[in-house]
Write a protein that holds these residues in place. Structure first.
Motif, mmCIF file in Angstrom:
data_model
loop_
_atom_site.group_PDB
_atom_site.id
_atom_site.type_symbol
_atom_site.label_atom_id
_atom_site.label_comp_id
_atom_site.label_asym_id
_atom_site.label_seq_id
_atom_site.Cartn_x
_atom_site.Cartn_y
_atom_site.Cartn_z
ATOM 1 N N ASP A 18 0.848 -1.186 0.000
ATOM 2 C CA ASP A 18 0.000 0.000 0.000
ATOM 3 C C ASP A 18 0.884 1.237 0.000
ATOM 4 O O ASP A 18 1.909 1.287 0.689
ATOM 5 N N ARG A 19 0.481 2.238 -0.743
ATOM 6 C CA ARG A 19 1.231 3.489 -0.824
ATOM 7 C C ARG A 19 0.461 4.591 -0.096
ATOM 8 O O ARG A 19 -0.701 4.852 -0.435
ATOM 9 N N PRO A 20 1.045 5.224 0.910
ATOM 10 C CA PRO A 20 0.336 6.303 1.606
ATOM 11 C C PRO A 20 -0.038 7.437 0.649
ATOM 12 O O PRO A 20 0.769 7.849 -0.193
ATOM 13 N N THR A 21 -1.261 7.933 0.766
ATOM 14 C CA THR A 21 -1.710 9.079 -0.015
ATOM 15 C C THR A 21 -1.416 10.362 0.749
ATOM 16 O O THR A 21 -1.035 10.344 1.926
ATOM 17 N N ALA A 22 -1.623 11.494 0.083
ATOM 18 C CA ALA A 22 -1.392 12.777 0.742
ATOM 19 C C ALA A 22 -2.233 12.903 2.008
ATOM 20 O O ALA A 22 -1.790 13.473 3.011
ATOM 21 N N GLU A 23 -3.428 12.338 1.989
ATOM 22 C CA GLU A 23 -4.315 12.393 3.153
ATOM 23 C C GLU A 23 -3.711 11.695 4.361
ATOM 24 O O GLU A 23 -3.946 12.092 5.513
ATOM 25 N N ASP A 24 -2.919 10.667 4.125
ATOM 26 C CA ASP A 24 -2.334 9.896 5.222
ATOM 27 C C ASP A 24 -1.272 10.676 5.999
ATOM 28 O O ASP A 24 -0.868 10.256 7.087
ATOM 29 N N PHE A 25 -0.821 11.804 5.457
ATOM 30 C CA PHE A 25 0.243 12.578 6.110
ATOM 31 C C PHE A 25 -0.297 13.708 6.978
ATOM 32 O O PHE A 25 0.478 14.506 7.502
ATOM 33 N N LYS A 26 -1.622 13.776 7.170
ATOM 34 C CA LYS A 26 -2.210 14.916 7.856
ATOM 35 C C LYS A 26 -1.758 15.047 9.308
ATOM 36 O O LYS A 26 -1.819 16.143 9.878
ATOM 37 N N ASN A 27 -1.294 13.954 9.902
ATOM 38 C CA ASN A 27 -0.808 14.010 11.286
ATOM 39 C C ASN A 27 0.706 13.822 11.382
ATOM 40 O O ASN A 27 1.236 13.641 12.488
ATOM 41 N N ALA A 28 1.375 13.870 10.261
ATOM 42 C CA ALA A 28 2.832 13.689 10.258
ATOM 43 C C ALA A 28 3.507 14.858 10.972
ATOM 44 O O ALA A 28 2.980 15.979 11.023
ATOM 45 N N GLU A 29 4.672 14.597 11.536
ATOM 46 C CA GLU A 29 5.414 15.614 12.279
ATOM 47 C C GLU A 29 6.740 15.908 11.602
ATOM 48 O O GLU A 29 7.276 15.074 10.859
ATOM 49 N N PRO A 249 10.430 15.603 6.246
ATOM 50 C CA PRO A 249 10.134 16.091 7.608
ATOM 51 C C PRO A 249 11.304 16.843 8.229
ATOM 52 O O PRO A 249 11.108 17.608 9.178
ATOM 53 N N GLY A 250 12.504 16.660 7.680
ATOM 54 C CA GLY A 250 13.678 17.316 8.237
ATOM 55 C C GLY A 250 13.921 18.723 7.741
ATOM 56 O O GLY A 250 14.699 19.463 8.354
ATOM 57 N N THR A 251 13.242 19.118 6.631
ATOM 58 C CA THR A 251 13.534 20.437 6.059
ATOM 59 C C THR A 251 12.298 21.230 5.659
ATOM 60 O O THR A 251 12.394 22.451 5.492
ATOM 61 N N MET A 252 11.170 20.586 5.477
ATOM 62 C CA MET A 252 9.984 21.282 4.966
ATOM 63 C C MET A 252 9.104 21.792 6.102
ATOM 64 O O MET A 252 9.063 21.206 7.187
ATOM 65 N N PRO A 253 8.350 22.880 5.876
ATOM 66 C CA PRO A 253 7.418 23.384 6.889
ATOM 67 C C PRO A 253 6.335 22.342 7.190
ATOM 68 O O PRO A 253 5.974 21.530 6.326
ATOM 69 N N LEU A 254 5.799 22.391 8.391
ATOM 70 C CA LEU A 254 4.814 21.406 8.829
ATOM 71 C C LEU A 254 3.615 21.353 7.892
ATOM 72 O O LEU A 254 3.124 20.263 7.566
ATOM 73 N N GLU A 255 3.137 22.511 7.436
ATOM 74 C CA GLU A 255 1.956 22.507 6.567
ATOM 75 C C GLU A 255 2.207 21.801 5.239
ATOM 76 O O GLU A 255 1.283 21.251 4.634
ATOM 77 N N GLU A 256 3.439 21.791 4.776
ATOM 78 C CA GLU A 256 3.782 21.068 3.558
ATOM 79 C C GLU A 256 3.918 19.567 3.828
ATOM 80 O O GLU A 256 3.498 18.736 3.025
ATOM 81 N N VAL A 257 4.522 19.230 4.966
ATOM 82 C CA VAL A 257 4.684 17.822 5.331
ATOM 83 C C VAL A 257 3.323 17.149 5.462
ATOM 84 O O VAL A 257 3.126 15.999 5.027
ATOM 85 N N GLN A 258 2.354 17.856 6.020
ATOM 86 C CA GLN A 258 1.058 17.248 6.326
ATOM 87 C C GLN A 258 0.118 17.169 5.132
ATOM 88 O O GLN A 258 -1.016 16.706 5.268
ATOM 89 N N LYS A 259 0.573 17.581 3.969
ATOM 90 C CA LYS A 259 -0.199 17.358 2.733
ATOM 91 C C LYS A 259 0.740 16.897 1.612
ATOM 92 O O LYS A 259 0.478 17.122 0.436
ATOM 93 N N PHE A 260 1.797 16.233 2.004
ATOM 94 C CA PHE A 260 2.876 15.936 1.066
ATOM 95 C C PHE A 260 2.379 15.060 -0.084
ATOM 96 O O PHE A 260 1.745 14.023 0.122
ATOM 97 N N GLY A 261 2.687 15.497 -1.294
ATOM 98 C CA GLY A 261 2.309 14.759 -2.491
ATOM 99 C C GLY A 261 0.940 15.107 -3.030
ATOM 100 O O GLY A 261 0.502 14.520 -4.030
ATOM 101 N N HIS A 262 0.275 16.096 -2.459
ATOM 102 C CA HIS A 262 -1.103 16.402 -2.857
ATOM 103 C C HIS A 262 -1.202 16.911 -4.292
ATOM 104 O O HIS A 262 -2.239 16.780 -4.937
ATOM 105 N N GLU A 263 -0.116 17.498 -4.812
ATOM 106 C CA GLU A 263 -0.193 18.204 -6.092
ATOM 107 C C GLU A 263 0.030 17.314 -7.309
ATOM 108 O O GLU A 263 -0.120 17.768 -8.437
ATOM 109 N N VAL A 264 0.394 16.055 -7.110
ATOM 110 C CA VAL A 264 0.711 15.214 -8.261
ATOM 111 C C VAL A 264 -0.535 14.476 -8.756
ATOM 112 O O VAL A 264 -1.522 14.325 -8.025
ATOM 113 N N ALA A 265 -0.492 14.010 -9.994
ATOM 114 C CA ALA A 265 -1.657 13.366 -10.607
ATOM 115 C C ALA A 265 -2.120 12.143 -9.817
ATOM 116 O O ALA A 265 -3.321 11.880 -9.724
ATOM 117 N N LEU A 266 -1.199 11.390 -9.239
ATOM 118 C CA LEU A 266 -1.560 10.181 -8.505
ATOM 119 C C LEU A 266 -2.056 10.466 -7.090
ATOM 120 O O LEU A 266 -2.468 9.549 -6.379
#
Length: 304
Positions: A18-29, A249-266
């Protein structure tokens, strides 16, 4: 009843992870830099579950920079599964590097770990020397080490950050190529890690995107230069889209981490083990007529 899968056929969808979707990162730190893969709350998929090797690199020797974790770790495992002897170069995270070595060895491969800073030309020369002394030669160089830091404005990019970004991402690639080239022969390969943002730009990663655009130009220029030489070494680049690695998670702002990958077609980020086959292709003789190419593996994040 359905036919049983035959050797060499692709794996069924049911057997793929299974591949995590952007939604799955909403609680990532986020994590402090340099982030460790071992400490990520959502673990990157880099163990090559289900990868089907075919001895494409049997007898080859590969040196991979930035290979303690993320894409570099997945490439090291894929190369080992394909029969190559592997050396991995890393800069800071000893535990992650040792785990990569263990994972290669668990799969029956050989893995030399080298701690070095690619910003130092002497360190690059020494890394190649250690690899050649250990394995008797060198056939594949993967330039994958990278540094990035986000800033909202170019005015906030310090001289220290600018130098670290360009010296790691561009100087380090040149230094490694200069060190490796005398050992490479016809049919051998150099593979650089570029980025889709080197084509699209990114307002928070101005210096990083500039360095990646430089890598793309470096790749094309060296392909033209080396193609005319007797050694005929091929030079290509893989351009990842958003990929879930410790750098995120080591360099990006939290708001970007918690929706990571949202912009791609998949609708999700890539995983390191989805990038590794591209590096296998560019390293083996299946790509014997491929040089100067920028191979996009982006999940549908397009450059135009």
């Amino acid at each position: 009843m359905p036919d049983k899968p035959m050797p060499g056929k692709s794996i069924s969808h049911q057997s793929l992870p299974d591949r995590p979707t952007a939604e799955d990162f909403k609680n990532a730190e986020t994590l402090p830099y340099p982030a460790k893969q071992s400490e990520m709350d959502i673990q990157p998929q880099s163990d090559l579950h289900g990868y089907r090797a075919a001895d494409k690199l049997r007898g080859k020797v590969a040196l991979i920079t930035g290979a303690d974790s993320g894409i570099g770790r997945a490439v090291a495992l894929a190369y080992a599964l394909e029969g190559a002897s592997v050396a991995i170069l890393y800069n800071e995270n000893d535990g992650d590097a040792q785990r990569t070595q263990e994972m290669v060895q668990e799969r029956g491969g050989e893995c030399l770990i080298i701690k070095a800073d690619v910003r130092q030309k002497a360190a690059c020369l020494d890394a190649v020397r250690q690899t050649v002394e250990k394995y008797g030669g060198l056939n594949i160089l993967v330039n994958n080490a990278a540094y990035q830091a986000t800033q909202d404005s170019i005015l906030d990019i310090s001289e220290e950050q600018l130098r670290r970004t360009l010296e790691t991402n561009l100087f380090g690639y040149v230094f490694m190529i200069q060190a490796a080239l005398p050992h490479l022969q016809r049919g051998d390969a150099i593979i650089n890690t570029g980025s889709i943002v080197g084509e699209t730009g990114n307002p928070m990663l101005v210096d990083y995107t500039a360095s990646k655009g430089g890598i793309h130009a470096l790749t094309k220029s060296l392909a033209l230069q080396f193609g005319k030489l007797d050694n005929g070494v091929r030079v290509n680049a893989v351009l990842p889209g958003p990929v879930w690695t410790p750098n995120i998670p080591g360099t990006m702002p939290l708001e970007e981490v918690q929706k990571f990958g949202h912009e791609v077609a998949l609708g999700r980020p890539g995983q390191p083990d989805e990038l590794a086959p591209a590096y296998v292709y560019l390293a083996c003789q299946d790509s014997s007529f491929t040089t100067g190419s920028l191979l996009h593996v982006t999940g549908g994040k397009l450059s135009s």
